[in-house]
Each structure stands twice: as C-alpha cells, then as structure tokens.
Design a protein around this motif. Structure first.
Motif, mmCIF file in Angstrom:
data_model
loop_
_atom_site.group_PDB
_atom_site.id
_atom_site.type_symbol
_atom_site.label_atom_id
_atom_site.label_comp_id
_atom_site.label_asym_id
_atom_site.label_seq_id
_atom_site.Cartn_x
_atom_site.Cartn_y
_atom_site.Cartn_z
ATOM 1 N N ILE A 104 0.882 -1.166 0.000
ATOM 2 C CA ILE A 104 0.000 0.000 0.000
ATOM 3 C C ILE A 104 0.921 1.219 0.000
ATOM 4 O O ILE A 104 1.497 1.576 1.026
ATOM 5 C CB ILE A 104 -0.923 0.004 1.244
ATOM 6 C CG1 ILE A 104 -1.646 -1.347 1.398
ATOM 7 C CG2 ILE A 104 -1.906 1.167 1.173
ATOM 8 C CD1 ILE A 104 -2.719 -1.626 0.393
ATOM 9 N N ASP A 105 1.062 1.824 -1.168
ATOM 10 C CA ASP A 105 2.076 2.863 -1.419
ATOM 11 C C ASP A 105 1.478 4.260 -1.172
ATOM 12 O O ASP A 105 0.483 4.638 -1.781
ATOM 13 C CB ASP A 105 2.538 2.661 -2.878
ATOM 14 C CG ASP A 105 3.295 3.827 -3.479
ATOM 15 O OD1 ASP A 105 3.516 4.850 -2.814
ATOM 16 O OD2 ASP A 105 3.661 3.686 -4.665
ATOM 17 N N GLY A 106 2.109 5.000 -0.238
ATOM 18 C CA GLY A 106 1.700 6.385 0.006
ATOM 19 C C GLY A 106 0.520 6.538 0.940
ATOM 20 O O GLY A 106 -0.124 7.589 0.956
ATOM 21 N N PHE A 107 0.263 5.560 1.751
ATOM 22 C CA PHE A 107 -0.861 5.550 2.686
ATOM 23 C C PHE A 107 -0.462 4.670 3.865
ATOM 24 O O PHE A 107 0.161 3.629 3.631
ATOM 25 C CB PHE A 107 -2.107 4.986 1.993
ATOM 26 C CG PHE A 107 -3.304 4.875 2.918
ATOM 27 C CD1 PHE A 107 -4.253 5.891 2.971
ATOM 28 C CD2 PHE A 107 -3.464 3.760 3.737
ATOM 29 C CE1 PHE A 107 -5.342 5.785 3.828
ATOM 30 C CE2 PHE A 107 -4.535 3.669 4.606
ATOM 31 C CZ PHE A 107 -5.478 4.680 4.636
ATOM 32 N N ARG A 114 -4.901 6.529 9.234
ATOM 33 C CA ARG A 114 -4.526 5.299 9.945
ATOM 34 C C ARG A 114 -5.702 4.759 10.745
ATOM 35 O O ARG A 114 -6.000 3.561 10.708
ATOM 36 C CB ARG A 114 -3.339 5.621 10.872
ATOM 37 C CG ARG A 114 -2.689 4.439 11.520
ATOM 38 C CD ARG A 114 -1.367 4.813 12.158
ATOM 39 N NE ARG A 114 -1.469 5.770 13.247
ATOM 40 C CZ ARG A 114 -2.018 5.522 14.431
ATOM 41 N NH1 ARG A 114 -2.529 4.330 14.691
ATOM 42 N NH2 ARG A 114 -2.067 6.453 15.352
ATOM 43 N N ASP A 115 -6.401 5.676 11.444
ATOM 44 C CA ASP A 115 -7.566 5.251 12.228
ATOM 45 C C ASP A 115 -8.657 4.701 11.311
ATOM 46 O O ASP A 115 -9.274 3.680 11.610
ATOM 47 C CB ASP A 115 -8.125 6.436 13.032
ATOM 48 C CG ASP A 115 -7.192 6.866 14.160
ATOM 49 O OD1 ASP A 115 -6.287 6.084 14.498
ATOM 50 O OD2 ASP A 115 -7.371 7.988 14.677
ATOM 51 N N SER A 167 2.122 15.929 8.956
ATOM 52 C CA SER A 167 1.069 14.910 9.104
ATOM 53 C C SER A 167 1.550 13.481 8.927
ATOM 54 O O SER A 167 1.056 12.572 9.597
ATOM 55 C CB SER A 167 -0.052 15.175 8.079
ATOM 56 O OG SER A 167 -0.588 16.461 8.279
ATOM 57 N N SER A 168 2.489 13.259 7.994
ATOM 58 C CA SER A 168 2.860 11.875 7.669
ATOM 59 C C SER A 168 3.983 11.342 8.561
ATOM 60 O O SER A 168 3.965 10.165 8.927
ATOM 61 C CB SER A 168 3.274 11.761 6.192
ATOM 62 O OG SER A 168 2.253 12.287 5.354
ATOM 63 N N MET A 169 4.948 12.210 8.916
ATOM 64 C CA MET A 169 6.025 11.712 9.782
ATOM 65 C C MET A 169 5.498 11.205 11.132
ATOM 66 O O MET A 169 6.017 10.210 11.647
ATOM 67 C CB MET A 169 7.126 12.768 9.968
ATOM 68 C CG MET A 169 8.122 12.824 8.822
ATOM 69 S SD MET A 169 8.831 11.213 8.336
ATOM 70 C CE MET A 169 9.847 10.809 9.764
ATOM 71 N N PRO A 170 4.461 11.845 11.716
ATOM 72 C CA PRO A 170 3.917 11.260 12.954
ATOM 73 C C PRO A 170 3.390 9.829 12.775
ATOM 74 O O PRO A 170 3.434 9.025 13.718
ATOM 75 C CB PRO A 170 2.779 12.228 13.326
ATOM 76 C CG PRO A 170 3.218 13.541 12.747
ATOM 77 C CD PRO A 170 3.905 13.194 11.451
ATOM 78 N N VAL A 171 2.923 9.500 11.580
ATOM 79 C CA VAL A 171 2.490 8.120 11.325
ATOM 80 C C VAL A 171 3.700 7.188 11.351
ATOM 81 O O VAL A 171 3.660 6.102 11.955
ATOM 82 C CB VAL A 171 1.764 8.012 9.954
ATOM 83 C CG1 VAL A 171 1.453 6.552 9.618
ATOM 84 C CG2 VAL A 171 0.497 8.852 9.942
#
Ligand code: UP5
Ligand code: MG
Length: 208
Positions: A104-107, A114-115, A167-171
C-alpha cells in the motif's frame, strides 16, 4: 459433505472488516523518495500487488465521479484527501486484484487515515517500508519527472513537503514506536536502494 468456502482474502464489501490478507505492507516516504520505483521491483521478485493510493486517487479524479473535483484540488494543493475516499478505493482495488500480498504505497498519510484504515479494514499492516530521502534530492527528482502531474511544480512540492513533515512523519513515528518500521536510505541509485529493500522482504518471507 461439501467443504465450507474459504474466507475471502479481503473485505467482500469495502464497508465491512474482513480477515487479514497474507501480507500488508505500508510503503511510506516523502514525495519523490522512490516509493513507486521500488514497489515495481518488489512486485517482480516477491509476488506482491502494488496499490498506490495516489495513483488510485488520480484515476478517481479523472473518472468524472462526484468528488473528483475535490480530489483534484486537494492533490494540487498537496493536501490529504478525506480518508473515506482513499480507504474505499484501496479496499476495492485489493478485492479486485485477487491477490493476498499487498504493498500500500503512500498511505496512511496522517492519523485520520490510519484510524480509518484500522476501523474499515479491521487489521493493521505487517510492517512499514520507509524511504528516507532529503528534500533537495526529492525536489530534483520531482522536477525532472515530466509525467504531467499537476503537483510536480515547485509551489506544490513545497506544500507536499510541509504536509509530509506535519502529518505523515507522525504516522512513521507511531509505527517506529511499535517496532514496525524498516527504514531504507533512498539517495543512492535505484538498484542500490533496492539491494536494501530486498533484505527486508527476504527477512519477512522467512519469518512470516
Ligand atoms: N527516482 C526514483 N528513485 C530514484 C533513485 N534512487 N535515484 C534517482 N532517481 C530516482 O520517483 C520519483 C522520480 O524519481 C521518478 O522520476 C523516478 O524515476 C526517480 P517515484 O518512484 O515516482 O517516487 P514516489 O515516492 O512514488 O513519488 P510520488 O511523487 O509518487 O510521491 P507522493 O507521495 O508525493 O505522491 P502520491 O502519488 O503518493 O500522492 C500524491 C498526492 O495524492 C498527495 O500529495 C495527496 O494530495 C494525495 N494523496 C492523498 O490525499 N492520500 C493518500 O493516501 C495518497 C495520496
Ligand atoms: Mg508514487
């Protein structure tokens, strides 16, 4: 006596959770880090299906669907499309593929993604493949790509970088804390980067 039918590998309806497929790997990294390039190698050598959330959203925006204009505008602004749209596109594509192993690329790109994935899909990833690449390298790659993407211009690239950091680095950090991140330095030539990628998938295959 008739045998019970095997459980489908992914949700029969994109609204309902289903059994977890054999393998689900989230592929994360900044814009232009090389996610799509390396996914093609993994597909060739390890039999995964590659689903790029960005590619699915671009196809969706061109399909004339009612939220297509909203998706087009959000991509142009480097913003993250509402999770419901992306998760349903991904789960539908997984089901349609007939495969059991997925990149799953880019997600997921933010906590909301994520939730929404965990609630709708009903399972988490096996691990995260993370491409670590500095912004100057990514900028050069994106400006040299020439595939006509509406977001490959310097104004949008800056917005994409900010969204990625905020937003994405916290994931990625969330998955780091769970010990699920396999990080790869993405600056070298594609074949050198792949040499590292390959070790992570070979290790996964032996333990999974
Ligand atoms: N290249 C690749 N590897 C190289 C290497 N090692 N050395 C030299 N060159 C290399 O590569 C980019 C370019 O670099 C190519 O020309 C390649 O040949 C070269 P690529 O493999 O395409 O990088 P990738 O990381 O896939 O870059 P991409 O631009 O696709 O990443 P983004 O994360 O920015 O884009 P995506 O398509 O995933 O998302 C686009 C937008 O959709 C987002 O900004 C957002 O608005 C929206 N979106 C959502 O809202 N939700 C989602 O879940 C997903 C997307
Ligand atoms: Mg890509």
């Amino acid at each position: 006596m008739a045998e019970a039918p095997a459980a489908p590998p992914v949700a029969a309806s994109s609204k309902s959770p289903a059994a977890k497929p054999e393998a689900v790997v989230f592929v994360l990294g900044g814009p232009g880090a090389g996610k799509g390039t390396q996914c093609a190698n993994i597909v060739r050598d390890f039999g995964f299906a590659h689903l790029s959330a960005g590619d699915l959203l671009r196809a969706h925006m061109k399909s004339g669907s009612k939220d297509g204009n909203m998706v087009a505008e959000m991509i142009k602004q480097g913003q993250i499309v509402p999770s419901e749209v992306t998760v349903n596109l991904l789960l539908d594509a997984m089901r349609a593929s007939g495969k059991g192993k997925f990149l799953i690329d880019g997600f997921p790109r933010n906590k909301e993604n994520r939730d929404a994935w965990e609630v709708t899909a009903g399972y988490d990833c096996d691990f995260v493949l993370f491409f670590d690449c500095p912004e100057d390298v990514m900028t050069t790659r994106l400006l040299g790509r020439n595939e006509g993407r509406t977001d490959d211009n310097i104004e949008t690239i800056k917005k994409r970088f900010k969204t990625f950091q905020d937003s994405s680095m916290p994931v990625v950090e969330h998955y780091e804390n769970k010990g699920k991140v396999r990080s790869v330095a993405a600056v070298a030539a594609p074949e050198e980067v792949y040499a590292d990628v390959k070790t992570h998938f070979a290790a996964f295959e032996t333990t999974h």
